[in-house]
Design a protein around this motif. Structure first.
Motif, short mmCIF file in Angstrom:
data_model
loop_
_atom_site.label_atom_id
_atom_site.label_comp_id
_atom_site.label_asym_id
_atom_site.label_seq_id
_atom_site.Cartn_x
_atom_site.Cartn_y
_atom_site.Cartn_z
N UNK A 259 0.81 -1.22 0.00
CA UNK A 259 0.00 0.00 0.00
C UNK A 259 0.85 1.27 0.00
N UNK A 260 1.92 1.38 0.80
CA UNK A 260 2.74 2.61 0.74
C UNK A 260 3.28 2.88 -0.66
N UNK A 261 3.73 1.84 -1.37
CA UNK A 261 4.24 2.04 -2.73
C UNK A 261 3.12 2.50 -3.65
N UNK A 262 1.90 1.96 -3.46
CA UNK A 262 0.77 2.38 -4.28
C UNK A 262 0.45 3.86 -4.05
N UNK B 172 2.50 6.11 -2.96
CA UNK B 172 3.61 6.91 -3.47
C UNK B 172 3.48 7.10 -4.98
N UNK B 173 3.08 6.03 -5.70
CA UNK B 173 2.86 6.15 -7.14
C UNK B 173 1.76 7.16 -7.44
N UNK B 174 0.71 7.14 -6.62
CA UNK B 174 -0.39 8.09 -6.82
C UNK B 174 0.09 9.52 -6.60
N UNK B 175 0.91 9.71 -5.57
CA UNK B 175 1.43 11.06 -5.31
C UNK B 175 2.28 11.52 -6.48
N UNK B 176 3.14 10.66 -7.01
CA UNK B 176 4.00 11.05 -8.13
C UNK B 176 3.19 11.38 -9.38
N UNK B 177 2.03 10.75 -9.50
CA UNK B 177 1.19 11.02 -10.68
C UNK B 177 0.37 12.29 -10.52
N UNK B 178 0.44 12.92 -9.36
CA UNK B 178 -0.30 14.17 -9.14
C UNK B 178 -1.58 14.00 -8.38
N UNK B 179 -1.86 12.80 -7.90
CA UNK B 179 -3.07 12.57 -7.10
C UNK B 179 -2.69 12.65 -5.62
N UNK B 180 -3.22 13.64 -4.96
CA UNK B 180 -2.94 13.80 -3.54
C UNK B 180 -3.85 12.89 -2.74
N UNK B 181 -3.23 12.02 -1.94
CA UNK B 181 -3.98 11.03 -1.16
C UNK B 181 -3.76 11.33 0.31
#
Length: 414
Positions: free
Chosen positions: A289-292, A294-303
């Motif tokens: 889940x942390x890697x998922x 992190x990928x979302x953050x890098x793509x511009x989706x703030x979680x």
């Protein structure tokens, strides 16, 4: 298909002809032997004076059988033999006629027994009630009207009893054949049913496997492709980006394309069940889940993860995998349909009892910087609902106060 059709394989013309031929041959041979014995005894008795002498407590009859009686015996026997070919069309009338004819014929006795065997295969008690009195009456009349010369009354009684035993054995043999035929029919019917059910199960298994493959492919590819689409949209709509940011977006696209290919290869290896694919990556769980995120953050989706998460160490593998796929799909949907908007994630539950997942994001507005929305296939939420249902949980999605909210409830153990 009826049971009678299942009980025997389709008969060829040769098989039917052979079946009728050997029955007719056995009836003719047996009738000829019995009739010949009667003629021989009658000829021998013709040399003895026609009188009765007491021997002990019995009486010996020396009267020969007349030629007229022998002629009637032969003619009626021939008619009974010919009636064999009609026994399948009219079983009870032919059997009743053949049995009744034994009152005046010995030539047709074996043919009458063949008719009794044939009708006994039906195993109908009403047939027995019709034929049994006829057998008793016909045998008694035959021995009464034309007793064998030179035989005592005891011998005649023994002949009467043995003839009845033969007819009873013929009925028993026919009933056995009928029971065996019904058993074979039942087994064939059951085999046909099992074969049909097996074909249905195979078709259902293929459909389920196709659905599973489609869902796994969607889960793996949709996440990576959506990341690629987001960064491609950014490059398409923002032509003023500095070279460093263009290179960054291009790197993310290249990185996610490579990951998509690798994950796709892993999923295909698992779906094929190949024993040689020992290097295939295991299916992701909440440990990733942390890697998922992190990928979302890098793509511009703030979680934003809110609340205290339970300890996932004791979470069963299947539940953990389902939870990961649910969160992954929700983030993918948010990235596709609400690009650039924040996502809120909440994971709660009672350890050893259940697990609750709530993912929400604001509804997309008209922000031009967010880029064009990414069209979806509509399989995401349907696949999620099916996955949660198979895991024994429940899932719902709705619009609440301007937010799109997905709620999933999973049992801790499934």
């Amino acid at each position: 298909m009826t049971r009678s059709q299942l009980s025997e394989p389709p008969a060829t013309t040769w098989r039917r002809v052979w079946g009728e031929a050997w029955r007719f041959g056995v009836s003719l041979l047996g009738g000829t032997l019995i009739f010949g014995m009667r003629v021989d005894i009658s000829q021998q008795a013709a040399l003895i004076p026609a009188e009765s002498e007491p021997i002990g407590s019995f009486t010996v009859t020396a009267a020969p059988v007349t030629d007229l009686w022998l002629a009637v015996d032969f003619v009626v026997g021939v008619v009974v033999l010919l009636a064999l070919f009609l026994r399948r069309r009219w079983p009870l009338p032919v059997a009743a006629f053949a049995v009744a004819a034994t009152a005046v014929t010995s030539f047709g006795v074996v043919a009458a027994m063949v008719c009794v065997v044939s009708i006994a295969t039906r195993r109908r008690i009403r047939d027995l009630w019709v034929l049994a009195p006829l057998i008793l009456l016909a045998v008694g009349v035959n021995l009464g009207l034309a007793p064998l010369p030179g035989t005592s009354r005891l011998e005649q009684a023994m002949t009467f009893g043995s003839t009845l035993v033969l007819f009873a054995a013929a009925w028993a043999w026919g009933a056995y054949r009928g029971a065996r035929r019904d058993l074979v029919a039942s087994l064939r019917e059951r085999a046909a049913t099992l074969e049909s059910e097996q074909s249905l199960r195979v078709a259902q298994a293929r459909t389920a496997e196709r659905s599973r493959i489609a869902q796994e492919m969607h889960d793996v590819l949709a996440h990576r492709i959506s990341l690629i689409a987001v960064h491609a949209n950014a490059l398409s709509f923002r032509s003023d980006l500095p070279p460093a940011q263009v290179a960054e977006h291009a790197g993310v696209i290249r990185d996610n394309a490579d990951r998509a290919v690798a994950e796709l290869a892993g999923v295909l290896g698992v779906l094929r069940g190949g024993e040689g694919d020992a290097t295939a990556a295991p299916q992701p769980t909440l440990e990733q889940l942390p890697a998922l995120l992190e990928d979302a953050q890098r793509s511009g989706t703030r979680v934003a993860a809110i609340g205290a998460m339970p300890d996932f160490d004791d979470l069963p593998l299947a539940t953990s995998r389902s939870a990961f796929r649910i969160i992954q799909e929700c983030l993918t949907n948010a990235r596709k349909h609400a690009t650039g908007l924040p996502v809120t994630l909440q994971i709660t539950g009672t350890e050893g009892v259940d697990l609750d997942i709530v993912v929400s994001n604001p509804l997309p507005g008209t922000d031009a910087e967010a880029g064009a929305p990414i069209l979806g296939t509509g399989m995401g939420l349907l696949g999620l609902a099916e996955r949660v249902e198979l895991a024994g949980g429940t899932m719902s999605h709705a619009v609440e106060d301007g937010f799109f909210v997905v709620r999933a409830h999973l049992p801790w153990s499934n």
